[in-house]
Design a protein around this motif. Sequence first.
Motif, PDB file in Angstrom:
ATOM      1  N   THR A  41       0.808  -1.221   0.000  1.00  0.00           N
ATOM      2  CA  THR A  41       0.000   0.000   0.000  1.00  0.00           C
ATOM      3  C   THR A  41       0.844   1.276   0.000  1.00  0.00           C
ATOM      4  O   THR A  41       0.309   2.368  -0.200  1.00  0.00           O
ATOM      5  CB  THR A  41      -0.934   0.032   1.222  1.00  0.00           C
ATOM      6  OG1 THR A  41      -0.153  -0.030   2.406  1.00  0.00           O
ATOM      7  CG2 THR A  41      -1.919  -1.134   1.177  1.00  0.00           C
ATOM      8  N   ASN A  88      -6.953  -2.746  -8.288  1.00  0.00           N
ATOM      9  CA  ASN A  88      -7.775  -2.508  -7.104  1.00  0.00           C
ATOM     10  C   ASN A  88      -7.710  -1.079  -6.576  1.00  0.00           C
ATOM     11  O   ASN A  88      -8.486  -0.719  -5.681  1.00  0.00           O
ATOM     12  CB  ASN A  88      -7.361  -3.474  -5.980  1.00  0.00           C
ATOM     13  CG  ASN A  88      -7.664  -4.925  -6.317  1.00  0.00           C
ATOM     14  OD1 ASN A  88      -8.632  -5.197  -7.027  1.00  0.00           O
ATOM     15  ND2 ASN A  88      -6.843  -5.838  -5.824  1.00  0.00           N
ATOM     16  N   ASN A  89      -6.796  -0.282  -7.116  1.00  0.00           N
ATOM     17  CA  ASN A  89      -6.665   1.111  -6.675  1.00  0.00           C
ATOM     18  C   ASN A  89      -7.024   2.094  -7.781  1.00  0.00           C
ATOM     19  O   ASN A  89      -6.660   3.277  -7.709  1.00  0.00           O
ATOM     20  CB  ASN A  89      -5.235   1.383  -6.196  1.00  0.00           C
ATOM     21  CG  ASN A  89      -4.828   0.475  -5.057  1.00  0.00           C
ATOM     22  OD1 ASN A  89      -5.357   0.563  -3.962  1.00  0.00           O
ATOM     23  ND2 ASN A  89      -3.900  -0.446  -5.332  1.00  0.00           N
ATOM     24  N   GLU A 102      -7.311   6.169  -7.624  1.00  0.00           N
ATOM     25  CA  GLU A 102      -6.705   6.781  -6.440  1.00  0.00           C
ATOM     26  C   GLU A 102      -5.478   7.607  -6.826  1.00  0.00           C
ATOM     27  O   GLU A 102      -4.732   7.273  -7.743  1.00  0.00           O
ATOM     28  CB  GLU A 102      -6.296   5.708  -5.423  1.00  0.00           C
ATOM     29  CG  GLU A 102      -7.484   5.009  -4.780  1.00  0.00           C
ATOM     30  CD  GLU A 102      -7.090   4.207  -3.553  1.00  0.00           C
ATOM     31  OE1 GLU A 102      -6.206   4.675  -2.793  1.00  0.00           O
ATOM     32  OE2 GLU A 102      -7.656   3.117  -3.359  1.00  0.00           O
ATOM     33  N   ILE A 129      -2.155   3.909  -0.247  1.00  0.00           N
ATOM     34  CA  ILE A 129      -3.352   3.636  -1.041  1.00  0.00           C
ATOM     35  C   ILE A 129      -4.144   2.500  -0.397  1.00  0.00           C
ATOM     36  O   ILE A 129      -3.703   1.890   0.579  1.00  0.00           O
ATOM     37  CB  ILE A 129      -2.979   3.312  -2.496  1.00  0.00           C
ATOM     38  CG1 ILE A 129      -1.939   2.192  -2.562  1.00  0.00           C
ATOM     39  CG2 ILE A 129      -2.450   4.556  -3.197  1.00  0.00           C
ATOM     40  CD1 ILE A 129      -1.535   1.803  -3.983  1.00  0.00           C
ATOM     41  N   SER A 130      -5.312   2.224  -0.929  1.00  0.00           N
ATOM     42  CA  SER A 130      -6.237   1.299  -0.260  1.00  0.00           C
ATOM     43  C   SER A 130      -5.768  -0.140  -0.278  1.00  0.00           C
ATOM     44  O   SER A 130      -5.979  -0.897   0.672  1.00  0.00           O
ATOM     45  CB  SER A 130      -7.619   1.383  -0.910  1.00  0.00           C
ATOM     46  OG  SER A 130      -8.146   2.684  -0.804  1.00  0.00           O
ATOM     47  N   ASN A 131      -5.127  -0.544  -1.383  1.00  0.00           N
ATOM     48  CA  ASN A 131      -4.712  -1.941  -1.554  1.00  0.00           C
ATOM     49  C   ASN A 131      -3.280  -1.990  -2.048  1.00  0.00           C
ATOM     50  O   ASN A 131      -2.786  -1.018  -2.661  1.00  0.00           O
ATOM     51  CB  ASN A 131      -5.628  -2.649  -2.560  1.00  0.00           C
ATOM     52  CG  ASN A 131      -7.088  -2.599  -2.156  1.00  0.00           C
ATOM     53  OD1 ASN A 131      -7.531  -3.347  -1.303  1.00  0.00           O
ATOM     54  ND2 ASN A 131      -7.839  -1.687  -2.772  1.00  0.00           N
TER      55      ASN A 131
END
Length: 410
Positions: free
Chosen positions: A35, A61-62, A65, A85-87
């Motif tokens: 991340t 998956n991001n 972002e 970041i989220s993932n």
Amino acid sequence: MVLQAETRESLRAHIGYNLGPNVLYVSSASSNGDTTSLIDNTLRGGNDVHNGKWILLTSGNNDGEVTAVDDYAQIGTDCTLAPAISNGTSANDTYEMWEAKYHPTRINDFINQSISAATRRVYDPVEDTSLFADGGSTRLAIPSNISVIYELSYRESYASKRIHAFGATFDETTVANITQALDTEDRKQGGQSLKLTIAAGASANDLITDSITSIDISKYTHLEFWAKSSITTSAADFHILLDDTAACASALETLAFPALTADTWAHVSVALSARESLTAIISVGYRYTQDVGACTVWLDDMRVVNNDSFVWQQIPGHLWSVDRNARDLILTGGAKSSIGYKMLKIRGGDKPALLTADTSTTEVPDDFVIAYATALALASQGDPKAGFWFDEAHRAKRRMPLLVGARMVE
């Protein structure tokens, strides 16, 4: 006029390349990270050379972002990301790396500013047939998706068959909580409409039907009728049923009403989906599908039509106008009497949509959007090259067609 309908992602790339040789780098991760790590073995330069640059993830998956390079290590070609970041990043995740002074979100905003700047020169084409002249009304509300009108026509001729004139109440099947009456005051065609007073005790899927002489409607494409409700409804709250069996016992067509605005007549057109089976219709039904509470519904002039048979006649411009404040189409007395009871067609346009996602495509010529957004980005940094790109945008705008005879709605 060049209109390639490119996506926001593609437009953004063109703009980035216009801004300078090192402003934008488009690539993908070469191996998995986490991340706070993006690894790309195609990156060049020594330690810290990419520090401060913006990263926009464009897949995986991001997707969408935005973060920044907090630290870059030449060994391992590893970008440390902040904020996280989220993932975790994965191999082949695509991304854009932007020079620190050009945040990608601002580039998106410049794209939308460019689209707005083209309004009144470019519109998304719209043909609308939702309005119907009834021989009495001189003001008709212009649909919300119309921002400009180029041409107004009326349906001069068409193939049709009447299903029900609503000159009598439905008597094949009735229910206690739907009271029927003929309304000679509130009507759209002929001497009366059918008024249905639906009591609070009515239940979902209550059905009334009427038997009719067998009719073959297999060669027709749509059912048309007038409808009005005393309350605002949602699409598919009510249905019209057509069947070759008594009492609509096994309906061949179940046709949804659109959303209705309270106390407003609507001319409804619904496509027939089982045309080949509609050779001997003997029963017509109204179904109170959703329990929306007590209300009154009016129905008038139900017929089938073949949309492929329509012949349109243009209405001269001096016979109609637009009230922009009220968003009304105004017919002169001469137009009202000469058109009579006929469907209208508006050929016009809607404002070009702003782009809200990378997959959204522009309805404005790409060359103008790219040039104008590039100019705005450069101007935001006081870069003198902005002048060149404003000139390019001006030339692109001059190539847009003139809207001859157009009447603005908003």
